[in-house]
Design an enzyme around this catalytic site. Structure first.
Site, PDB file in Angstrom:
ATOM      1  CG  HIS A 202      -4.187   7.852  -5.104  1.00  0.00           C
ATOM      2  ND1 HIS A 202      -2.902   7.392  -5.282  1.00  0.00           N
ATOM      3  CD2 HIS A 202      -4.067   9.127  -4.640  1.00  0.00           C
ATOM      4  CE1 HIS A 202      -2.042   8.342  -4.964  1.00  0.00           C
ATOM      5  NE2 HIS A 202      -2.727   9.416  -4.571  1.00  0.00           N
TER       6      HIS A 202
ATOM      7  CD  GLU B  86      -4.392   4.483  -6.998  1.00  0.00           C
ATOM      8  OE1 GLU B  86      -3.857   5.454  -7.587  1.00  0.00           O
ATOM      9  OE2 GLU B  86      -3.913   3.986  -5.944  1.00  0.00           O
TER      10      GLU B  86
ATOM     11  CG  HIS C 112      -1.146   3.576  -3.850  1.00  0.00           C
ATOM     12  ND1 HIS C 112      -1.596   4.847  -4.092  1.00  0.00           N
ATOM     13  CD2 HIS C 112      -0.669   3.597  -2.583  1.00  0.00           C
ATOM     14  CE1 HIS C 112      -1.414   5.595  -3.017  1.00  0.00           C
ATOM     15  NE2 HIS C 112      -0.854   4.868  -2.089  1.00  0.00           N
TER      16      HIS C 112
ATOM     17  CD  GLU D 100       1.317   2.237  -7.277  1.00  0.00           C
ATOM     18  OE1 GLU D 100       0.274   1.846  -7.819  1.00  0.00           O
ATOM     19  OE2 GLU D 100       1.487   3.405  -6.908  1.00  0.00           O
TER      20      GLU D 100
END
Ligand SMILES: NS(=O)(=O)N[C@@H](Cc1ccccc1)C(=O)O
Ligand SMILES: [Zn+2]
Length: 319
Positions: A69, A72, A198, A271
């Site tokens: 992404h 990110e 992420h 994450e």
């Protein structure tokens, strides 16, 4: 380029320079190769870290992917941190040396370089997530297992979770797929474990994402137990919250589901920081947090690498 307050982040040029510097500094431990091109023609770089790095030794392999992404950006710094730890640390840290000597570690610091560059091209963040095909495809909805099955992605090209017109329609997911497929040697997948990085929310996630069920075809109770146990052990080290990814929300076409179903690779999503944020601000922590928030994962990464020869050992089983 990155705006002021964010100069510590690596843009694509700086990331490539860092990779080349690593080769210059640690030529006997690393091998840099491109696994192909992004939609706009940027190289997708993969760094291999191991002793006897030019030889494919019969050692378990581990893959780290970052920056699926675009916005990110902290994840690029995380992949560079892993590279630094396992090259600079080799000469002085016995644990690191043992892991590098007994495994082959692959790091892909940016899966989506086009999106990452687009996000910073004007000098103001665009909060861009996807790749740069048309209105953008979300790479993490474009993988080929249960693609578009279950309401965990969108069929609308303007959506932030647009799955693409077909599975693996994105060059970036195709190239990583082809690289992983190429690591099947003598009928055996050499890559045993994988972390996809992420931001944000401070979570450790594991398959499946396409269903709420803990077990499903190709993932039995014992395997679910391994995922959860190793996930919880890593979360105890970095303070993230461990959970099956569908506990967060249903996703279909995610990298973890494909890595597990296609190759039985123990594949997680981390994450990173921050834990919470107001909307897109959470994607843009200032560069002052990079050192602490990447080093925060050092011990979890070390534990992960130590179990990468046989993840089921975490629940006392043999491979
Ligand atoms: N980084 S994020 O904000 O996009 N969140 C990720 C979370 C995620 C990652 C992997 C499987 C399921 C869910 C996403 O792809 O939606
Ligand atoms: Zn993401």
């Amino acid at each position: 380029d990155f705006p002021s307050g964010y100069a510590g982040y690596h843009n694509h040029r700086e990331m490539v320079a860092e990779l080349n510097q690593t080769v210059a500094d640690h030529g006997s431990l690393v091998k840099l190769s491109s696994i192909g091109k992004s939609h706009e023609g940027r190289d997708l770089w993969a760094l291999k870290i191991s002793d006897n790095v030019a030889t494919d030794e019969n050692e378990p392999e581990v893959l780290f992917t970052c920056n699926q992404h675009a916005r990110e950006h902290l994840t690029v710094e995380m992949c560079l941190r892993i590279i630094k730890q396992y090259t600079d640390g080799y000469a002085t840290n016995a644990n690191i040396k043992n892991l590098v000597d007994s495994r082959e570690i692959w790091v892909i610091p940016s899966v989506n370089p086009d999106g990452a560059e687009y996000d910073i091209a004007t000098g103001q963040f665009r909060a861009w997530r996807k790749n740069r095909q048309g209105q953008g495809t979300d790479p993490n909805r474009n993988w080929g297992y249960q693609w578009g099955c279950c309401g965990g992605s969108s069929g609308s090209p303007s959506s932030e979770t647009y799955r693409g017109p077909s599975a693996f329609s994105a060059p970036e997911t195709q190239r990583v797929r082809d690289f992983v497929n190429s690591r099947v040697v003598g009928g055996t997948q050499q890559i045993k474990t994988h972390i996809d990085w992420h931001t944000y929310s401070e979570l450790i996630l594991w398959p499946y994402g396409y269903t709420y069920n803990d077990t499903a075809p190709g993932l039995d109770a014992t395997q679910a137990n391994v995922f959860a146990t190793l996930g919880r052990r890593m979360a105890a080290l970095n303070g993230y919250t461990p959970e099956q990814s569908s506990d967060l929300y249903i996703t279909d076409g995610s990298v973890n589901d494909w890595m597990w179903n296609a190759h039985k690779i123990w594949s997680y999503t981390f994450e990173m920081y921050p834990k919470t944020g107001s909307g897109t601000s959470g994607f843009y922590p200032r560069d002052t947090v990079i050192a602490a928030q990447t080093a925060r994962n050092d011990s979890a990464v070390e534990l992960f690498l130590s179990y990468s020869d046989c993840a089921p050992r975490i629940i006392g089983r043999t491979c």
